[in-house]
Motif scaffolding. Structure first.
Motif, mmCIF file in Angstrom:
data_model
loop_
_atom_site.group_PDB
_atom_site.id
_atom_site.type_symbol
_atom_site.label_atom_id
_atom_site.label_comp_id
_atom_site.label_asym_id
_atom_site.label_seq_id
_atom_site.Cartn_x
_atom_site.Cartn_y
_atom_site.Cartn_z
ATOM 1 N N LEU A 1 0.833 -1.210 0.000
ATOM 2 C CA LEU A 1 0.000 0.000 0.000
ATOM 3 C C LEU A 1 0.865 1.256 0.000
ATOM 4 O O LEU A 1 0.603 2.202 -0.750
ATOM 5 N N SER A 2 1.897 1.273 0.836
ATOM 6 C CA SER A 2 2.792 2.437 0.882
ATOM 7 C C SER A 2 3.490 2.658 -0.450
ATOM 8 O O SER A 2 3.648 3.791 -0.897
ATOM 9 N N THR A 3 3.887 1.576 -1.094
ATOM 10 C CA THR A 3 4.540 1.668 -2.401
ATOM 11 C C THR A 3 3.614 2.297 -3.441
ATOM 12 O O THR A 3 4.066 3.006 -4.332
ATOM 13 N N GLN A 4 2.319 2.045 -3.303
ATOM 14 C CA GLN A 4 1.320 2.606 -4.222
ATOM 15 C C GLN A 4 0.998 4.068 -3.908
ATOM 16 O O GLN A 4 0.194 4.679 -4.597
ATOM 17 N N GLY A 5 1.594 4.617 -2.848
ATOM 18 C CA GLY A 5 1.337 6.006 -2.482
ATOM 19 C C GLY A 5 0.168 6.174 -1.532
ATOM 20 O O GLY A 5 -0.289 7.288 -1.280
#
Length: 164
Positions: free
Chosen positions: A127-131
């Motif tokens: 999720l963090s990687t997706q912003g």
């Protein structure tokens, strides 16, 4: 599949589903739905509309939703007051954390997990990687760190004890 008046556990595929908690109710309904068929409703949002997911575990054999309801209601009320009018999805249960729909969250969306139980289930890194702005809402007073099983970008505290 729905099981009515269940007390104890039944198996949903390979997973045990706890049913009949808290004790004392005259009737219980327990669901056995696989995550891949669960719909979080994210496909219904407008192209530029942000999504806010507010989620918590049901509990290890008991229902935590009554305890987290004031937190969830406050967060929902706050997000509803936002001028941007995000799509707000709220719920309970760790099976949803395997939903392929979570990967459709995008830059600017918000994911809030409430409480320590099941906090290792959300796909924090993905999720963090997706912003996605990932938040762990710490509900318990603790002398140590309860984030060992999770990796959010932000920590929101409930207990003044944790600041002292």
């Amino acid at each position: 599949m729905w099981v009515a008046n269940c007390r104890g556990k039944f198996r949903c595929g390979s997973r045990p589903v706890h049913c009949g908690y808290p004790p004392g109710r005259s009737a219980y309904n327990c669901s056995c739905t696989h995550a891949k068929s669960m719909d979080l409703g994210l496909s219904s949002r407008a192209p530029l509309q942000r999504a806010v997911i507010i989620w918590a575990a049901r509990g290890g054999g008991f229902d935590l939703s009554f305890m987290y309801k004031p937190v969830v209601d406050s967060l929902v009320g706050g997000f509803k007051a936002a001028r941007s009018q995000p799509l707000i999805v709220q719920g309970y249960g760790v099976l949803y954390m395997e939903s392929p729909e979570l990967v459709t969250l995008r830059d600017g969306d918000i994911f809030v997990w409430i409480g320590p139980i099941g906090s290792d289930k959300p796909p924090w890194h993905a999720l963090s990687t997706q912003g996605v702005r990932t938040v762990y809402f710490q509900t318990e007073p603790a002398d140590g760190c309860l984030l060992a099983r999770s990796a959010p970008r932000e920590l929101w505290e409930f207990s003044w004890h944790n600041f002292d």
